[in-house]
Design an enzyme around this catalytic site. Sequence first.
Site, mmCIF file in Angstrom:
data_model
loop_
_atom_site.group_PDB
_atom_site.id
_atom_site.type_symbol
_atom_site.label_atom_id
_atom_site.label_comp_id
_atom_site.label_asym_id
_atom_site.label_seq_id
_atom_site.Cartn_x
_atom_site.Cartn_y
_atom_site.Cartn_z
ATOM 1 N N VAL A 16 1.008 -1.150 0.034
ATOM 2 C CA VAL A 16 -0.260 -0.099 -0.274
ATOM 3 C C VAL A 16 0.380 1.540 -0.026
ATOM 4 O O VAL A 16 0.622 2.047 -0.855
ATOM 5 C CB VAL A 16 -0.760 -0.174 1.319
ATOM 6 C CG1 VAL A 16 -1.820 1.690 1.455
ATOM 7 C CG2 VAL A 16 -1.931 -1.135 1.124
ATOM 8 N N ARG A 48 13.169 -2.421 5.858
ATOM 9 C CA ARG A 48 14.371 -2.754 5.232
ATOM 10 C C ARG A 48 14.994 -1.922 4.361
ATOM 11 O O ARG A 48 14.117 -1.736 3.558
ATOM 12 C CB ARG A 48 13.746 -4.187 4.265
ATOM 13 C CG ARG A 48 13.442 -5.220 5.147
ATOM 14 C CD ARG A 48 13.341 -6.389 4.624
ATOM 15 N NE ARG A 48 11.685 -5.936 3.813
ATOM 16 C CZ ARG A 48 11.087 -6.789 2.706
ATOM 17 N NH1 ARG A 48 11.835 -7.535 1.754
ATOM 18 N NH2 ARG A 48 9.937 -6.251 2.751
ATOM 19 N N LYS A 106 -7.014 -1.277 10.638
ATOM 20 C CA LYS A 106 -8.266 -1.773 11.704
ATOM 21 C C LYS A 106 -7.971 -1.799 12.830
ATOM 22 O O LYS A 106 -9.156 -2.336 13.350
ATOM 23 C CB LYS A 106 -9.078 -2.947 10.418
ATOM 24 C CG LYS A 106 -8.475 -3.967 9.807
ATOM 25 C CD LYS A 106 -8.225 -5.127 8.778
ATOM 26 C CE LYS A 106 -7.269 -5.197 7.884
ATOM 27 N NZ LYS A 106 -6.525 -5.626 7.465
ATOM 28 N N VAL A 133 -11.698 -0.034 6.725
ATOM 29 C CA VAL A 133 -12.652 -0.630 6.336
ATOM 30 C C VAL A 133 -13.072 -1.555 4.475
ATOM 31 O O VAL A 133 -13.268 -0.358 3.976
ATOM 32 C CB VAL A 133 -14.040 -0.732 6.885
ATOM 33 C CG1 VAL A 133 -15.035 -1.754 7.037
ATOM 34 C CG2 VAL A 133 -13.784 -0.121 8.532
ATOM 35 N N GLY A 135 -11.371 -1.539 1.975
ATOM 36 C CA GLY A 135 -9.834 -1.316 1.181
ATOM 37 C C GLY A 135 -11.117 0.370 0.455
ATOM 38 O O GLY A 135 -11.082 1.090 0.200
ATOM 39 N N ILE A 137 -13.624 1.016 -0.996
ATOM 40 C CA ILE A 137 -15.108 1.411 -0.670
ATOM 41 C C ILE A 137 -14.855 2.771 0.274
ATOM 42 O O ILE A 137 -14.741 2.491 0.784
ATOM 43 C CB ILE A 137 -15.831 0.452 -0.503
ATOM 44 C CG1 ILE A 137 -15.330 -1.220 -2.100
ATOM 45 C CG2 ILE A 137 -16.973 0.489 -0.626
ATOM 46 C CD1 ILE A 137 -15.761 -2.293 -1.031
ATOM 47 N N GLY A 188 -2.668 -15.892 -4.782
ATOM 48 C CA GLY A 188 -2.572 -14.599 -3.111
ATOM 49 C C GLY A 188 -3.472 -14.076 -3.258
ATOM 50 O O GLY A 188 -2.874 -12.543 -2.608
ATOM 51 N N LYS A 206 -12.959 -5.038 11.571
ATOM 52 C CA LYS A 206 -13.517 -3.950 10.812
ATOM 53 C C LYS A 206 -15.619 -3.225 11.382
ATOM 54 O O LYS A 206 -16.597 -2.464 10.777
ATOM 55 C CB LYS A 206 -13.557 -4.655 8.780
ATOM 56 C CG LYS A 206 -12.592 -4.800 8.536
ATOM 57 C CD LYS A 206 -12.611 -5.523 7.234
ATOM 58 C CE LYS A 206 -10.957 -5.025 6.098
ATOM 59 N NZ LYS A 206 -10.427 -5.970 5.747
ATOM 60 N N GLY A 305 -5.852 -4.680 -1.502
ATOM 61 C CA GLY A 305 -5.468 -4.545 -3.102
ATOM 62 C C GLY A 305 -4.031 -3.476 -2.985
ATOM 63 O O GLY A 305 -4.741 -1.967 -1.944
HETATM 64 N N1 HSE Z 1 -7.267 -9.779 4.143
HETATM 65 C C1 HSE Z 1 -8.445 -8.889 3.725
HETATM 66 C C2 HSE Z 1 -9.340 -9.800 2.936
HETATM 67 C C3 HSE Z 1 -7.744 -7.317 3.491
HETATM 68 O O1 HSE Z 1 -9.007 -10.751 2.498
HETATM 69 O O2 HSE Z 1 -10.213 -8.923 2.944
HETATM 70 C C4 HSE Z 1 -7.511 -6.585 4.310
HETATM 71 O O3 HSE Z 1 -8.236 -6.349 4.611
#
Ligand code: HSE
Length: 432
Positions: A16, A48, A106, A133, A135, A137, A188, A206, A305
């Site tokens: 992010v 890092r 969160k 909460v 992403g 949206i 992933g 959330k 993401g």
């Molecule tokens: N791991 C979360 C998800 C994303 O799968 O929606 C971050 O809150």
Amino acid sequence: MRTRPLKVALLGCGVVGSEVARIMTTHADDLAARIGAPVELAGVAVRRPDKVREGIAPELITTDATALVKRGDIDVIVEVIGGVEPARTLITTAFEHGASVVSANKALLAQDGAALYAAAEEHGQDLYYEAAVAGAIPLVRPLRESLAGDKINRVMGIVNGTTNFILDKMDTSGAGYSEALDEATALGYAEADPTADVEGFDAAAKAAILAGIAFHTRVRLDDVYREGMTEVTAADFASAKQMGCTIKLLAICERAADGGSVTARVHPAMIPLSHPLASVREAYNAVFVEAEAAGQLMFYGPGAGGAPTASAVLGDLVAVCRNKLNEANGPGESAYTQLPVSSMGEVVTRYHISLDVADKPGVLAQVATVFAEHGVSIDTVRQQGRQDGFGEASLVVVTHRAPDAALSGTVEALRKLDTVRGVASIMRVEGE
Ligand code: HSE
């Protein structure tokens, strides 16, 4: 436009953070025009320092996050490191040193939101957290601001993309949980250790945040009832299909019918295919809000993401920078209703219960008596003799709405009947 830039420091430069830095650079002119002053990336704290970070001047990189938040010339701190510590100390230190904070954290907000708000207010700073909460949206701001004049009664959402991907796979392909999890991991979507997602911890954090904002009260992570989705089976999906439903991991925040308390919970549930949340596929998130005047609203989009989450962070950054220029603050904590959070036992819901029973006279009456004794009214019963039977049948009972404590008491009593050979599945039914 003011020429002196607003200084922004990033805590964390992972998936992010690196997107936030990239968009800040590539969209610098637009951001400056929208804010009314340029924004300058003034420092980036990382774990890092040797990692190559394209587009970020090496002299901005530091491993000393504490020194960065204490610099005193930083206007806004963007915290995208996650976890409770050191994020909590860094955020409160940032407020003390005159910076507002944009956070995507969160876990910290669900655990300690009230203390963070208090620290922000004490030092006249902003705390924004749209990215915490769902992403990308827009949800936190609509609840905190756009709907601030309405009365929200219910917030029900799919707020975890990983589990929605797994459940969607199980639904569409008939796969079992492990197989669907393997696919989510390979693509992933699921982390190597998927516990936080599949056991509902991520969604519970959330839910706590959403319930607090929606009902203007304090709801902490510990107040949220939580059940993961690892026990959902292909057979549950088959039962759901027979009822015209699918299964989703839902975060549900509700105001009690008498308005005197609230509840927040996360668990898998059947929802009718006609409900808007049923059509949320793959790793998407969606939140369904029911408000007194607005009616029903649905917020939908990518819930995770790098770029989608960065979009939410940047929206907050613009808002906080505008506030800085206007020497104003955005909304702080609104917890004036001080509504108590009730336990799961007091939640009123419906159950779908699938039993393996002896196929002989009187069994249905026996089962029905147990429901009646617990004050639970039956809506439908479906019985099917089993081919592999040995005198057994499958009995599927769907109840009317009843307190969760009465429903779980019913199941406990059913398990004790000699004629009930097994309880194949229990699932709450929502969204009707
Ligand atoms: N791991 C979360 C998800 C994303 O799968 O929606 C971050 O809150």
